[in-house]
Design an enzyme around this catalytic site. Structure first.
Site, PDB file in Angstrom:
ATOM      1  N   ASP A 193     -20.936  22.211  31.201  1.00  0.00           N
ATOM      2  CA  ASP A 193     -20.269  20.902  31.149  1.00  0.00           C
ATOM      3  C   ASP A 193     -21.326  19.799  31.141  1.00  0.00           C
ATOM      4  OD1 ASP A 193     -17.654  22.034  31.289  1.00  0.00           O
ATOM      5  OD2 ASP A 193     -17.962  22.391  33.416  1.00  0.00           O
ATOM      6  N   GLU A 217     -19.390  28.108  21.391  1.00  0.00           N
ATOM      7  CA  GLU A 217     -20.355  28.126  20.289  1.00  0.00           C
ATOM      8  C   GLU A 217     -19.654  28.367  18.952  1.00  0.00           C
ATOM      9  OE1 GLU A 217     -23.503  30.781  21.206  1.00  0.00           O
ATOM     10  OE2 GLU A 217     -24.584  30.432  19.345  1.00  0.00           O
TER      11      GLU A 217
HETATM   12  C1  LIG Z   1     -17.685  24.199  28.809  1.00  0.00           C
HETATM   13  S1  LIG Z   1     -17.281  25.711  29.526  1.00  0.00           S
HETATM   14  C2  LIG Z   1     -18.249  26.896  28.579  1.00  0.00           C
HETATM   15  C3  LIG Z   1     -17.754  28.306  28.740  1.00  0.00           C
HETATM   16  C4  LIG Z   1     -18.599  29.397  28.039  1.00  0.00           C
HETATM   17  N1  LIG Z   1     -19.911  29.488  28.627  1.00  0.00           N
HETATM   18  C5  LIG Z   1     -18.712  29.169  26.548  1.00  0.00           C
HETATM   19  O1  LIG Z   1     -19.808  28.815  26.097  1.00  0.00           O
HETATM   20  O2  LIG Z   1     -17.718  29.368  25.838  1.00  0.00           O
HETATM   21  C6  LIG Z   1     -18.184  25.644  31.062  1.00  0.00           C
HETATM   22  C7  LIG Z   1     -17.714  26.680  32.073  1.00  0.00           C
HETATM   23  O3  LIG Z   1     -18.588  26.605  33.206  1.00  0.00           O
HETATM   24  C8  LIG Z   1     -17.816  26.702  34.397  1.00  0.00           C
HETATM   25  N2  LIG Z   1     -18.597  26.021  35.457  1.00  0.00           N
HETATM   26  C9  LIG Z   1     -18.913  24.709  35.499  1.00  0.00           C
HETATM   27  N3  LIG Z   1     -19.603  24.412  36.607  1.00  0.00           N
HETATM   28  C10 LIG Z   1     -19.733  25.580  37.285  1.00  0.00           C
HETATM   29  C11 LIG Z   1     -20.337  25.921  38.514  1.00  0.00           C
HETATM   30  N4  LIG Z   1     -20.952  24.999  39.276  1.00  0.00           N
HETATM   31  N5  LIG Z   1     -20.294  27.206  38.921  1.00  0.00           N
HETATM   32  C12 LIG Z   1     -19.668  28.144  38.161  1.00  0.00           C
HETATM   33  N6  LIG Z   1     -19.065  27.880  36.977  1.00  0.00           N
HETATM   34  C13 LIG Z   1     -19.097  26.612  36.548  1.00  0.00           C
HETATM   35  C14 LIG Z   1     -16.524  26.009  34.042  1.00  0.00           C
HETATM   36  O4  LIG Z   1     -15.456  26.405  34.894  1.00  0.00           O
HETATM   37  C15 LIG Z   1     -16.307  26.433  32.597  1.00  0.00           C
HETATM   38  O5  LIG Z   1     -15.574  27.630  32.503  1.00  0.00           O
END
Ligand SMILES: C[S@@+](CC[C@H](N)C(=O)[O-])C[C@H]1O[C@@H](n2cnc3c(N)ncnc32)[C@H](O)[C@@H]1O
Length: 212
Positions: free
Chosen positions: A118, A195
């Site tokens: 994020d 991606e």
């Molecule tokens: C934008 S999504 C991308 C998901 C995946 N990596 C992709 O590329 O399709 C970011 C993911 O990171 C998780 N996330 C964000 N901050 C996190 C944290 N501090 N610890 C664990 N997961 C986290 C969110 O819940 C979300 O599912």
């Protein structure tokens, strides 16, 4: 990505503790016991729905993988896929990356992946970015001395921020691409859900690997 919690998710997680743990308290230093074989341990922080980590685990049976995800619902979706595959080298962890030091022992991990984290564009949210110095400090501790960090994003602002943050922290860059899919690195690349979406729109994917 915000997913609404569904009742089936909690039940599925409770019934499949051999593959998934929710905020465990006694796992630091003990992760290898959760796998069929003791072998290098790699962690994806923020796995989303798990496309990347499942494909990566299938492609590399000689390594163990953990999908770490904050959202229960997303983790349950990874679990569904894992129940269809039953990969002996994949575990799922529902927890916040902020708690890495309670979840892993020093030097327990050989490589970490941050995929499409994020972006948290507002300056006041900097500490939430997974490439902010407060997070880099945690990665440095759980990663082995020669451990690698790999980062991919579609977000130019987050990529630029990360280059500066990592450079200021003293990380050594190994590979950098401003258009991963058009580079030689594409051959070896395993894509994530995000991606695929961004690449289909023709957006470049930024990529780097580095070590502490
Ligand atoms: C934008 S999504 C991308 C998901 C995946 N990596 C992709 O590329 O399709 C970011 C993911 O990171 C998780 N996330 C964000 N901050 C996190 C944290 N501090 N610890 C664990 N997961 C986290 C969110 O819940 C979300 O599912």
């Amino acid at each position: 990505m915000r997913l609404r919690n569904k009742p089936w998710a909690q039940e599925l997680i409770k019934n499949n503790e051999q593959y998934i743990l929710v905020e465990p308290t006694a796992m630091a230093g003990n992760w290898q016991k959760r796998f069929a074989k003791s072998q290098p341990l790699e962690l994806e922080l923020g796995s989303g729905k798990g496309k990347f980590i499942l494909e990566q685990a299938k492609k590399h049976p000689e390594k163990n993988f953990i999908a770490m995800e904050l959202q229960t619902m997303a983790a349950a979706m990874i679990l569904k896929k894992q129940l269809a595959e039953k990969l002996p080298n994949l575990q799922i962890l529902v927890a916040n990356g902020q708690n890495l030091l309670e979840l892993f022992a020093v030097d327990e991990i050989s490589k970490m992946y941050l995929n499409f984290s994020d972006p948290w564009p507002k300056t006041r949210h900097e500490k939430r970015r997974l490439t902010a110095p407060n997070f880099l400090k945690l990665y440095q501790q759980v990663l082995q001395d020669n451990g690698q960090l790999e980062f991919k994003t579609d977000n130019q602002g987050l990529f630029e921020y990360s280059l500066v943050s990592m450079s200021n922290y003293g990380l050594h860059f190994e590979q950098i691409s401003l258009n991963l899919h058009a580079s030689v690195l594409a051959d070896d690349n395993v894509t994530t859900e995000y991606e695929e979406k961004f690449a289909q729109k023709g957006q470049p994917i930024y990529f780097l690997t580095c070590r502490f």
